[in-house]
Scaffold this motif. Structure first.
Motif, PDB file in Angstrom:
ATOM      1  N   SER A 219       0.825  -1.210   0.000  1.00  0.00           N
ATOM      2  CA  SER A 219       0.000   0.000   0.000  1.00  0.00           C
ATOM      3  C   SER A 219       0.858   1.259   0.000  1.00  0.00           C
ATOM      4  O   SER A 219       0.598   2.204  -0.760  1.00  0.00           O
ATOM      5  CB  SER A 219      -0.936  -0.002   1.215  1.00  0.00           C
ATOM      6  N   ALA A 220       1.875   1.286   0.837  1.00  0.00           N
ATOM      7  CA  ALA A 220       2.752   2.458   0.862  1.00  0.00           C
ATOM      8  C   ALA A 220       3.464   2.618  -0.474  1.00  0.00           C
ATOM      9  O   ALA A 220       3.661   3.739  -0.963  1.00  0.00           O
ATOM     10  CB  ALA A 220       3.761   2.335   1.999  1.00  0.00           C
TER      11      ALA A 220
ATOM     12  N   ARG B 269       2.318   1.675  -3.428  1.00  0.00           N
ATOM     13  CA  ARG B 269       1.319   2.173  -4.377  1.00  0.00           C
ATOM     14  C   ARG B 269       0.972   3.642  -4.133  1.00  0.00           C
ATOM     15  O   ARG B 269       0.915   4.450  -5.055  1.00  0.00           O
ATOM     16  CB  ARG B 269       0.066   1.308  -4.249  1.00  0.00           C
ATOM     17  N   GLN B 270       0.727   3.985  -2.866  1.00  0.00           N
ATOM     18  CA  GLN B 270       0.268   5.342  -2.566  1.00  0.00           C
ATOM     19  C   GLN B 270       1.395   6.362  -2.752  1.00  0.00           C
ATOM     20  O   GLN B 270       1.144   7.506  -3.146  1.00  0.00           O
ATOM     21  CB  GLN B 270      -0.309   5.420  -1.157  1.00  0.00           C
TER      22      GLN B 270
END
Lengths: 237, 237
Positions: free
Chosen positions: A217-218, A220-221
């Motif tokens: 997630s990190a 991707r974000q």
């Protein structure tokens, strides 16, 4: 999108080789990518390919002029390159100059991104007043022995930071904010809970260290945040 | 995209009216929007329209059951709604229930976003264990008198924060990180240098207060961060 093309350049007597990858159409801007201490990896090449696919000329900088066999071999090379911050900044600027010197870059704006040691590198370039629209640090070290003087920083700054990165604990985060404010920089700081060092690289989980960890997630974000910042600064540029 | 449709709902004896706006196609998810203390503004309606344009059912929550004439009139209404944090959370949950109860919401995931008092509101919902995929706070207050107990928070948390917001100074930021870590929450915290309270609203600059200020870049980047988080959590949902 092209394959990688080697681009020779120099820092003083040190021969270096960047790797350039081109977008399919006319480039929107040029992006220099500073790798981790190991001076290149599958993840860094992926970043360059993704930037080229998004319309950027992407150039992977070379820290040492050689690819160390492993982390143990990388450490003395990194220590030598970073022994003096002014010298390190010259090494980094040589990559900017190499990309800037390509005929296809004329008139185009530039930015720089970096990972770990490369994240520290792009912050050093910002502190040095490099002519960049933006710098983006992914899990980069935040501290320096040469804080930026007021009014020197030209680049917009985005820091994508794992809050559980033992190489950049919260006291370093606060010190960084203070340094950047004193310098008059414009910064966005993204902190991700529980996220460790080198969160962008799936290979982190193979390192056998509790300091490192991939976080999808990190990853991707932070990439999306970089893209969105680039959309802003290059639309205005 | 539809126009706004009033949706009546209740919190105990208090009659409330949300405003629903629908996307052109089948909705991806439902998003409740908690406004600022003034309980609605052109900026909040714009957020709802933008969410509907992005494929979401967007529902503007009602804090009071009335629209105060100005900030002076809003303050006692806000004080009454927030006098007790448990009571305030029920008021907020009534909006979630109102959206959840619509036939077109069946089987769809939900998130909540909020601005200023609404930012504090979505964090209170997260602390209360609301069944939301994500909450996003824009220049919301961070402190609470009911910190989240461990394991209760289900929602992913994104806080988009102006570092120069006097209503949420750095000590509150650090306290919030500690609270969230103790609760076991997954949070991303975005801090924007020099950015003041209510940075998403161009009308901030008309308030005649040094606390408030519109910031076009923070507005743009925070919205992009929200969209990117929604793309992630609703793709998985």
């Amino acid at each position: 999108m092209s394959g990688f093309e080697p681009i020779r350049y120099h820092h003083g007597e040190v021969a270096l080789t960047g790797r350039l990858i081109r977008p399919a159409g006319p480039p929107r801007a040029g992006i220099v990518i500073y790798p981790t201490i190991i001076n290149g990896s599958a993840r860094i090449e992926q970043a360059a390919r993704d930037l080229a696919a998004s319309g950027y000329l992407a150039f992977i900088a070379d820290f040492y002029g050689e690819i160390p066999a492993d982390f143990d071999a990388a450490r003395p090379l990194a220590d030598a390159a970073r022994a003096d911050t002014g010298y390190f900044r010259q090494r980094l600027r040589a990559a900017l100059d190499a990309l800037r010197g390509l005929p296809e870059m004329q008139g185009l704006p530039m930015a720089a991104i970096g990972y770990c040691m490369g994240g520290a590198a792009v912050l050093e370039l910002a502190r040095d007043g490099a002519d960049l629209a933006a710098v983006v640090s992914f899990h980069g070290l935040l501290d320096t022995d040469r804080p930026a003087p007021p009014g020197v920083i030209a680049a917009r700054i985005l820091v994508c930071h794992g809050d559980a990165d033992p190489l950049a604990p919260r006291e370093n985060v606060l010190a960084f904010w203070k340094e950047m404010d004193a310098a008059g920089a414009t910064w966005h700081f993204h902190s991700y809970s529980g996220v460790k060092h080198n969160f962008t690289d799936p290979a982190s989980d193979l390192r056998g260290s509790d300091m490192f960890g991939y976080n999808a997630s990190a990853d991707r974000q932070s990439w999306a945040a970089m893209q969105s910042l680039f959309d802003e600064v290059f639309a205005a540029g």
